[in-house]
Design an enzyme around this catalytic site. Structure first.
Site, PDB file in Angstrom:
ATOM      1  N   SER A 130      21.863  39.646  38.959  1.00  0.00           N
ATOM      2  CA  SER A 130      23.151  38.948  38.848  1.00  0.00           C
ATOM      3  C   SER A 130      23.839  38.692  40.183  1.00  0.00           C
ATOM      4  O   SER A 130      24.892  38.050  40.224  1.00  0.00           O
ATOM      5  CB  SER A 130      24.100  39.733  37.930  1.00  0.00           C
ATOM      6  OG  SER A 130      23.735  39.556  36.585  1.00  0.00           O
TER       7      SER A 130
ATOM      8  N   LYS B  23      24.829  35.191  40.859  1.00  0.00           N
ATOM      9  CA  LYS B  23      26.076  34.572  40.428  1.00  0.00           C
ATOM     10  C   LYS B  23      27.032  34.277  41.574  1.00  0.00           C
ATOM     11  O   LYS B  23      27.996  33.517  41.396  1.00  0.00           O
ATOM     12  CB  LYS B  23      26.738  35.445  39.362  1.00  0.00           C
ATOM     13  CG  LYS B  23      25.956  35.408  38.047  1.00  0.00           C
ATOM     14  CD  LYS B  23      26.297  36.523  37.092  1.00  0.00           C
ATOM     15  CE  LYS B  23      25.388  36.428  35.865  1.00  0.00           C
ATOM     16  NZ  LYS B  23      25.366  37.646  35.060  1.00  0.00           N
TER      17      LYS B  23
ATOM     18  N   SER C 189      30.440  39.384  34.442  1.00  0.00           N
ATOM     19  CA  SER C 189      29.056  38.999  34.743  1.00  0.00           C
ATOM     20  C   SER C 189      28.424  38.240  33.581  1.00  0.00           C
ATOM     21  O   SER C 189      27.240  38.408  33.279  1.00  0.00           O
ATOM     22  CB  SER C 189      28.203  40.233  35.084  1.00  0.00           C
ATOM     23  OG  SER C 189      27.041  39.865  35.781  1.00  0.00           O
TER      24      SER C 189
END
Length: 372
Positions: free
Chosen positions: A54, A57, A114
């Site tokens: 993640s 991101k 997230s």
């Protein structure tokens, strides 16, 4: 034209890079970078291509922030939620096809919660599809010189051609802080509520260290536990990236150790500010006789603790300087040295414009130049 004149400016600001203590970090890869100078203070396998999970991101956010800056989308814009976004696996903010959600809400869901579903919804809004959005992500990565990075999606879900490195991710984190200061405070939010569901930020250091104000956690089975952290103490800011640690606790612990190491053993020196007048140079055949000179950007150095007094700077400039001279025109350079060894060189520029003198003024200066 005369040869370069050298004027010594004693600044008492820059040191010798003495041997620094080493630090063992329990991660596959890590990097500790000074935000202002971009200098890497400590690293291991920092260019190794690994799954970023993640941490991806951050680039999703960067592309979305760019779209906002270009006014292609707005924060209050309502975003249609596709079935693809709604059915995303992994971490989610729980958006629904029949429930209104804005760009602002999706950004918070992406950063704090997230949310993979938020990422896909934003990707589809900006580029029409996640595949096309990934193309934009890779364009930005290339522009930022992230040479060991390639994105296949907006979420960080595992893919054989989806990878990045600790060094590249540090570049990306710094770019967000530098290019989008209006949105960076979102990374310090500890929790966010959407659709009646409150979720906490997984970055534990936001609770444990008051100096930490970002940025992003990541985990997949292949990537392990990852964390990008930004911390500011006084005017200094450091960015740490750890990839492939064994647990959520380990990524927090190792990141904290890296940041403490950087703040303890290094200083960030700021000898000159942007547009600060350094000196005046003589100008010939101009409407004025002197020219203010300095730098068109802030000058920073990352230095070992306690050695800042060893910095010296040597200013080199061409003579004669003859008008007209434009604002921002390069008129020389400043060479920074430590113990007579060059550390860096930066262009010296005019901080003002100087137009030509009258014909009589130019003729008089031409006569004077014959005797100089």
């Amino acid at each position: 034209m005369k040869s370069l004149l050298y004027v010594l400016l004693c600044l008492a600001v820059l040191p010798v890079f003495a041997q620094q203590p080493t630090l063992s970090v329990a991660a596959k890869s890590f990097a500790l970078v000074d935000f202002h100078t971009g200098q890497t203070l400590l690293s291991q396998n920092a260019d190794e291509r690994l799954e970023p999970a993640s941490l991806t991101k951050l680039m999703t956010a960067y592309v979305v922030f760019s779209a906002l800056k270009q006014k292609r989308i707005t924060l209050d814009q309502v975003v249609p939620v596709s079935k693809t976004a709604w059915k995303m696996v992994g971490s989610r903010m729980f958006i629904e096809p029949n429930k209104q959600v804005t760009v602002d809400e999706l950004i918070r869901g992406m950063i704090v919660q997230s949310g993979n579903d938020a990422c896909v919804a934003l990707a589809e809004l900006v580029a029409g599809s996640e595949e096309m959005f990934a193309h934009l992500m890779n364009e930005e990565a290339a522009r930022l010189k992230m040479t060991n990075t390639h994105f296949m999606n907006s979420t960080g879900l595992s893919h054989s051609k989806h990878y990045s490195s600790a060094h590249d991710l540090a570049l990306l984190a710094a770019a967000i802080i530098r290019d989008f200061p209006e949105y960076y405070p979102l990374y310090s939010l500890r929790e966010y509520t959407y659709n009646g569901i409150t979720q906490s930020n997984r970055n534990r250091l936001l609770w444990l260290d008051p100096n930490v104000d970002g940025m992003k956690t990541g985990w997949t089975e292949a990537a392990g536990y990852c964390l990008i952290t930004s911390s500011k103490r006084d005017e200094r800011r450091l960015i740490s990236v750890v990839m492939g640690t064994a647990s959520a606790n380990a990524r927090s612990k190792e990141s904290q150790r890296l940041l403490n190491y950087g703040f303890q053993f290094f200083d960030t020196a700021h000898p000159y500010k942007r547009n600060q007048e350094i000196t005046n140079l003589q100008v010939w055949k101009g409407a004025q006789n002197t020219l203010k000179v300095g730098f068109d950007h802030d000058i920073y150095f990352t230095l070992p603790k306690g050695q800042a007094e060893k910095l010296k700077a040597k200013m080199e400039y061409k003579q004669p300087l003859i008008a007209p001279i434009n604002h921002g025109q390069e008129v020389g350079a400043v060479r920074f040295t430590i113990d007579n060894q060059e550390v860096a060189t930066y262009p010296l520029v005019s901080l003002e414009a100087v137009s030509e003198a009258s014909i009589f003024g130019r003729m008089w200066d031409s006569v004077k130049m014959l005797f100089n």
